[in-house]
Design an enzyme around this catalytic site. Structure first.
Site, PDB file in Angstrom:
ATOM      1  CG  HIS A 127      10.846 -13.026  -1.317  1.00  0.00           C
ATOM      2  ND1 HIS A 127      10.331 -13.129  -2.588  1.00  0.00           N
ATOM      3  CD2 HIS A 127      12.108 -12.589  -1.460  1.00  0.00           C
ATOM      4  CE1 HIS A 127      11.257 -12.770  -3.448  1.00  0.00           C
ATOM      5  NE2 HIS A 127      12.342 -12.437  -2.794  1.00  0.00           N
ATOM      6  CG  ASP A 136       4.633  -9.372  -5.865  1.00  0.00           C
ATOM      7  OD1 ASP A 136       4.669  -8.783  -4.771  1.00  0.00           O
ATOM      8  OD2 ASP A 136       5.649  -9.711  -6.500  1.00  0.00           O
ATOM      9  CG  LEU A 180      -1.908  -1.187   1.289  1.00  0.00           C
ATOM     10  CD1 LEU A 180      -2.668  -1.156   2.613  1.00  0.00           C
ATOM     11  CD2 LEU A 180      -2.891  -1.145   0.123  1.00  0.00           C
ATOM     12  NE  ARG A 181       5.232   0.706  -3.312  1.00  0.00           N
ATOM     13  CZ  ARG A 181       6.212  -0.199  -3.357  1.00  0.00           C
ATOM     14  NH1 ARG A 181       6.791  -0.621  -2.235  1.00  0.00           N
ATOM     15  NH2 ARG A 181       6.620  -0.682  -4.508  1.00  0.00           N
ATOM     16  CG  HIS A 225       7.841   1.421  -7.972  1.00  0.00           C
ATOM     17  ND1 HIS A 225       8.540   1.637  -6.813  1.00  0.00           N
ATOM     18  CD2 HIS A 225       7.985   0.098  -8.249  1.00  0.00           C
ATOM     19  CE1 HIS A 225       9.099   0.502  -6.408  1.00  0.00           C
ATOM     20  NE2 HIS A 225       8.759  -0.462  -7.263  1.00  0.00           N
TER      21      HIS A 225
END
Lengths: 322, 427
Positions: free
Chosen positions: B181, B307, B65-66, B311
């Protein structure tokens, strides 16, 4: 993709970023033009007014004296104005600062960027983001391409061997990290040589190296059999500390070009090296300075090839503007 | 709260084996009934789902979600709107926010912001280690109490196997699964492309598939040793699929998901140096893509996630190696999943299952089905609608997708979360 970016609407060379995607005819045209410029360099007045009024910017984000000097010389022999910009940069440098640099120079109405950068793809990026009237020549980007070096090598090979179609060429050394090797392999295959061999330990070969259309060998004596052209690559000292090689001496023993190993190739084989040479690491002095070495001819040809490419990318813009 | 009737739609609810045209009745934010009309039900709102699919809202196991910390790239507000537009009604948030999700107050902040944004179903993963540095254990107990549903290393590998072992043992003690991961950093460091012919051709630093396979293999051994339940996030290579499948056959409780774009793109699809294709793990080869699809069919990989990694423009402005990895992927999740169906990799019901009940089951979320009594989290979509990915149709703050300006098939028309319409296609 590369070819559409590199050619203008009339199929003329607009940017010179990579050998990939360029036709045999175009590469031959570059070589023919370079050959005619090679004549000029031998005259007492070494200047032609072809690019008078054009401004060329040498934009070097990575240190280089030799390559930059030949671009300098090529530009001045074509009567262009040259601006040298050296930008010491870290690998973490951001796209913004790169673009800002480009924008600022564009605002000064320059015509051509000659770009060297440590990141693969940097020259592509600059070509994609520059104003439409600007051309870009790649003077080496990361481990991707060094197409002007490859073309001066092709010119040298043609001068000594005339015809590419029967040639067997061996490239020896650090192929994995070499932009020179990648461009050479593409140029040799485009020009239609019979075989390109790469000779190195597996640590210095890229993954799936055969996909580059080469034969890979780990043994130099075997690899040099029937070879007409031997291209040695420079070995960087970092390769030892990164555990890719045990030592310089072991590398020299296995892959250094000595008179004895040279004897495995055809008797009229020529020996090339993009320089600067590590004597006693990848090549023995007696070979580097010997009768089969054409290393200095490569240097001479470097100016002619860069004159040819500069005039081609700058004259296409004049032609399409007219 | 409104009573809602969704009628004329084809209801697909894989968990209940439903695939037929049925009405759906919603009251007080819950599913009341699918099919049979409840007594005294008068709808306040009737949604016509003619020629549309009605299914549980999607459960996405990896959405950045940044926020907090990367406000140039997106916010909880912007990205939950994108989630709603994508039909995603529950999402898992990896812990690599700034500050990192290693203290309860960060979780509280995120939950508050999500509530304010009208999208409460944000399920944070707690950092496996403090600051994700791979050295010290995070306060897993406190983080779980605040609402974290698993521990995760995000993209940061634990410093060594001993620390990973201890983290897994501690997670078991607090009944927390590990979402890992898998990456062996010494093999992947500096890489930006799948190690193979394309990386070799363009002189770009490669990441061998073995970096993932080795991490999976080691972690599987530690899962046996510690008893920790492991979920592998965003698998990319055939080696990893094989190892996970073997472990599952041996009865180990391991699960895995795959990012939707890995099921479609390979390194050969890459436009040279185009930063939009820069993603980690990298797009791998054709055999890997085939293995991932097979893994989905045979249930080795049970969930498809977006995923999602939005940006800002600057992060992607540069030659590929110097840009940030990741794709803004929420809003292409549905059309790309439907493309798997069109290419006969999965049936429609199987595909929806991998977006709904299967991912919910991995982390025991009470989501992903239309059973009576469940939260009315519903996605209604038109499987045949074509739409172009562009600034008029897009909601995420990040436009970093290889599918920009392409026309895709399948579009969400309504998204409901607890009976509230949180998205409605206005076209």
């Amino acid at each position: 993709m590369n070819s559409t970016l590199q050619l203008n609407a009339h199929g003329k060379l607009k940017h010179f970023l990579s050998i990939e995607g360029l036709s045999k005819a175009l590469l031959t045209e570059i070589l023919d033009n370079a050959e005619s410029f090679a004549g000029i360099s031998g005259q007492s007045v070494k200047k032609v007014p072809l690019l008078r009024g054009k401004t060329i910017v040498n934009l070097f984000f990575e240190n280089s004296t030799r390559t930059r000097t030949t671009f300098d010389l090529a530009a001045s022999r074509l009567s262009a104005d040259i601006l040298n910009i050296n930008i010491a940069t870290s690998s973490t440098s951001k796209g913004e600062s790169l673009l800002d640099t480009i924008r600022n120079l564009e605002a000064m109405h320059v015509d051509l960027f000659v770009v060297r950068h440590a990141i693969s793809g940097a020259a592509h990026f600059i070509a994609q983001h520059s104003a439409p009237h600007i051309s870009v020549i790649n003077a080496g980007d990361g481990q991707h391409a060094h197409p002007t070096q490859a073309m001066l090598d092709m010119l040298t090979i043609r001068q000594y061997k005339k015809d590419f179609s029967h040639l067997k060429v061996a490239i020896i050394g650090d192929i994995r990290h070499s932009r020179v090797a990648r461009s050479q392999i593409q140029a040799l295959n485009t020009l239609g040589v019979q075989e390109v061999r790469v000779i190195a330990p597996k640590t210095l070969l890229p993954a799936q190296v055969e996909s580059l259309n080469v034969t890979a060998l780990h043994n130099m004596e075997q690899g040099l059999e029937d070879i007409d052209v031997i291209i040695m690559l420079r070995l960087q000292k970092e390769r030892m500390t990164a555990a890719l090689l045990p030592s310089e001496s072991e590398f020299f023993k296995c892959y250094g070009l000595t008179q004895k190993k040279l004897a495995c190739a055809n008797p009229d084989a020529i020996v090339m090296h993009p320089g600067p040479i590590n004597r006693g690491v990848e090549i023995d002095s007696s070979v580097a300075d010997g009768p089969q070495s054409v290393i200095l001819r490569q240097v001479t040809n470097g100016v002619a090839v860069r004159m040819a490419i500069m005039s081609m990318v700058l004259q296409q813009s004049t032609e399409s503007a007219a | 709260m409104s009573k809602i009737l969704i009628q004329n739609g084809r209801v697909i609810d894989p968990a209940n084996n439903i695939d037929q045209s049925l009405p759906v009745y919603i009251a007080a934010g819950k599913i009341v009934s699918v099919g049979q009309k409840p007594a005294d039900f008068t709808a306040d709102i009737t949604l016509d789902a003619q020629n549309k699919i009605v299914c549980p809202g999607f459960v996405d196991l990896s959405v950045r979600l940044r926020e907090p910390g990367h406000s140039r790239k997106g916010s909880i507000h912007s990205e939950t709107r994108a989630a709603a537009a994508a039909g995603v009604t529950s999402l898992c948030l990896p812990p690599d926010t700034r500050p990192i999700i290693d203290t309860p107050s960060v979780v509280e902040y995120i939950r508050d912001k999500a509530e304010q944004a009208g999208y409460p179903n944000v399920f944070p993963f707690a950092a496996l280690t403090k600051q994700l540095k791979g050295q010290e254990l995070s306060n897993m107990h406190a983080l779980k109490r605040m609402g974290c549903i698993a521990v995760s290393n995000a993209m940061c590998a634990p410093q060594n196997l001993l620390i990973l072992r201890h983290a897994m043992e501690y997670a078991v003690s607090h009944d927390l699964p590990l979402a890992l991961h898998p990456d062996e950093p010494s093999l992947s460091r500096g890489g930006c492309l799948h190690e193979g012919a394309i990386a070799s051709q363009y002189g770009l630093p490669g990441i061998p598939a073995a970096a993932e396979t080795i991490a999976v293999t080691q972690t599987l051994e530690l899962a046996i040793l510690t008893g920790c339940r492991v979920h592998f996030s965003q698998i990319s290579g055939q080696g990893a699929v094989k190892k996970i499948q073997q472990a599952q056959h041996e009865g180990l409780p391991v699960t895995a998901d795959v990012a939707i774009h890995q099921l479609h793109l390979t390194d050969t699809d890459l436009t040279p140096f185009d930063s939009r294709y820069h993603v980690l793990p990298p797009f791998r080869g054709q055999l890997d893509k085939t293995a991932l699809r097979e893994g989905l069919i045979n249930n080795t990989l049970t969930a498809i996630c977006s995923d999602h990694q939005p940006h800002d423009l600057d992060a992607k402005l540069g030659a590929l190696p110097e840009t940030e990895p990741g794709i803004s992927a929420l809003e292409t999740l549905l059309p790309l999943t439907l493309q798997l169906v069109a290419e006969n990799s999965l049936s429609l019901s199987q595909a929806i299952s991998r977006l709904t009940d299967k991912p919910a089951a991995i982390f025991s979320l009470n989501k992903g089905t239309l059973s009576p009594g469940m939260d009315a989290d519903i996605c209604i979509f038109d499987p045949n609608k074509n739409w172009q990915v562009n600034k008029d149709t897009w909601h995420s703050a990040g436009i970093n997708t290889p599918y920009w300006e392409q026309t895709l098939q399948g579009k969400v028309s309504h998204t409901l979360q607890s009976g509230k319409i949180i998205y409605q296609d206005n076209v």
